[in-house]
Design a protein around this motif. Structure first.
Motif, PDB file in Angstrom:
ATOM      1  N   SER A  71       0.843  -1.191   0.000  1.00 46.46           N
ATOM      2  CA  SER A  71       0.000   0.000   0.000  1.00 46.46           C
ATOM      3  C   SER A  71       0.879   1.242   0.000  1.00 46.46           C
ATOM      4  N   LEU A  93       2.982  -1.630   4.393  1.00 47.65           N
ATOM      5  CA  LEU A  93       2.483  -0.261   4.274  1.00 47.65           C
ATOM      6  C   LEU A  93       3.670   0.661   4.002  1.00 47.65           C
ATOM      7  N   ALA A 145       5.048  -1.791   8.625  1.00 40.10           N
ATOM      8  CA  ALA A 145       4.679  -0.415   8.322  1.00 40.10           C
ATOM      9  C   ALA A 145       5.900   0.496   8.306  1.00 40.10           C
ATOM     10  N   SER A 157      -7.998   1.730   0.233  1.00 45.67           N
ATOM     11  CA  SER A 157      -6.912   1.015   0.909  1.00 45.67           C
ATOM     12  C   SER A 157      -7.356   0.495   2.274  1.00 45.67           C
ATOM     13  N   HIS A 214       1.599   9.472   6.955  1.00 46.15           N
ATOM     14  CA  HIS A 214       1.194   8.067   6.957  1.00 46.15           C
ATOM     15  C   HIS A 214       0.737   7.626   8.343  1.00 46.15           C
TER      16      HIS A 214
END
Length: 362
Positions: free
Chosen positions: A93, A151, A191, A161, A209
């Motif tokens: 993502s 991520l 992540a 998403s 983010h």
């Protein structure tokens, strides 16, 4: 040299796409007449939407000195160590050239959110204009299951998403299947970049983010009643990121045949490293050599999120504990680490200060 620099980029060298004038002046002091660096330097950014080489080229043009990709650490760079996922099918993502980034890091079977949406169009139902115009018979079972979610950074269409990542987590990697209560712990989530906000040309900080991650974590908990778990969290201020940055610093010193150990790292515009709460996310430590530097000093500049206007100094330590913590929920909050070791006007002043502290005369 017995020290090295870790330079943040956004708010230190640039604001959005606008160069900060002091940056070029500072870096003329860090290289010799042949353009070789006099001390080891690594650029540590929480950006993750491009390849290292592209960022190195941008920095070379911006600073007027040659920068190699080995001096650039993106938020996703430590993923090179997570080789146990490189051969597996992972959902990625973010934005930018995601497949190129993932493959450059070693992933052989990355699948983007857009690719998953194309195969499972009925799963993305928030935007009525993007729903399929013809009846699509959904596949009841996905033949290729995801083994992890990566991520890279904030996506463009958050609703898409968020929906598809939740689908993957609640079906043990087989989106399109019914949700299952037994799918916990869920498949691993890695992540990059936990920044709640970041600074660009706008007068106020923008969503980062970390804001997307807050949404994902709260949606997951609202649906399941359980906490979303991370296999690893990387990007400043994670200890993983700083240990990997130190690894790059030592590699530079070795390449230049500098035998004196690097004792001090100066993080310019970057916060001090925070420790993640104990859990599965610390398994990466086996893949990195132990930290060798004795200390990491933070040097705060006033060209980024922090501004001295209206506040002569940071709050005293006693009041910091009462302030809002903008870091990630899985990191231990140490009020002492909120306070920088030094505050200077800009990156040029930061270089001058460090040279003075280290009694280093180029």
């Amino acid at each position: 040299p017995s020290f090295g620099f870790l330079f943040d980029i956004d708010g230190v060298l640039v604001r959005g796409r606008t160069p900060i004038p002091a940056a070029r002046t500072a870096f003329q002091k860090l290289v010799n007449s042949q353009g070789q660096f006099l001390v080891p330097v690594v650029f540590v950014t929480n950006a993750g939407n491009c390849l290292r080489q592209k960022k190195a080229d941008q920095l070379s043009h911006l600073l007027g000195v040659p920068i190699s990709q080995d001096q650039v650490m993106m938020s996703h760079s430590p993923l090179r160590m997570f080789k146990r996922y490189h051969e597996k099918c992972v959902l990625v993502s973010g934005q930018g050239p995601l497949l190129d980034i993932a493959q450059d890091l070693g992933f052989c079977q990355p699948i983007t959110i857009d690719a998953l949406r194309e195969k499972r169009p009925l799963l993305d139902a928030v935007d009525h204009e993007r729903r399929p115009n013809v009846l699509v018979i959904p596949w009841l079972f996905c033949t290729c299951g995801f083994t992890a979610v990566v991520l890279f950074g904030e996506p463009v269409r958050w609703e898409t998403s968020l929906q598809l990542i939740i689908d993957v987590l609640l079906t043990s990697g087989y989106p399109g299947n019914p949700y299952g209560q037994e799918n916990y712990p869920h498949i691993p989530v890695l992540a990059c970049n936990m920044d709640l906000m970041w600074v660009a040309e706008a007068q106020s900080p923008r969503f980062g983010h970390g804001t997307f991650m807050v949404c994902l974590e709260n949606i997951y908990k609202k649906i399941t009643g359980r906490d979303l778990q991370y296999e690893a969290l990387m990007g400043k201020p994670s200890r993983l990121t700083y240990q990997y940055a130190e690894h790059l610093i030592r590699a530079q010193a070795l390449q230049r045949s500098w035998e004196q150990p690097i004792q001090t790292l100066y993080a310019v515009g970057a916060p001090a490293p925070l420790s993640q709460d104990p859990g599965p996310g610390l398994s990466w430590e086996k893949e990195l050599a132990s930290a060798a530097a004795a200390r990491c000093r933070s040097v705060l500049v006033c060209t980024g999120v922090y501004s001295p206007r209206g506040q002569a100094a940071l709050p005293p330590r006693d009041s910091v504990t009462e302030s809002v913590f903008h870091g990630h929920r899985d990191f231990t909050f140490d009020p002492g680490l909120v306070e920088p070791d030094h505050i200077v006007p800009d990156v040029d002043a930061a270089v001058d200060l460090v040279f003075q502290l280290e009694n280093f005369a180029p």
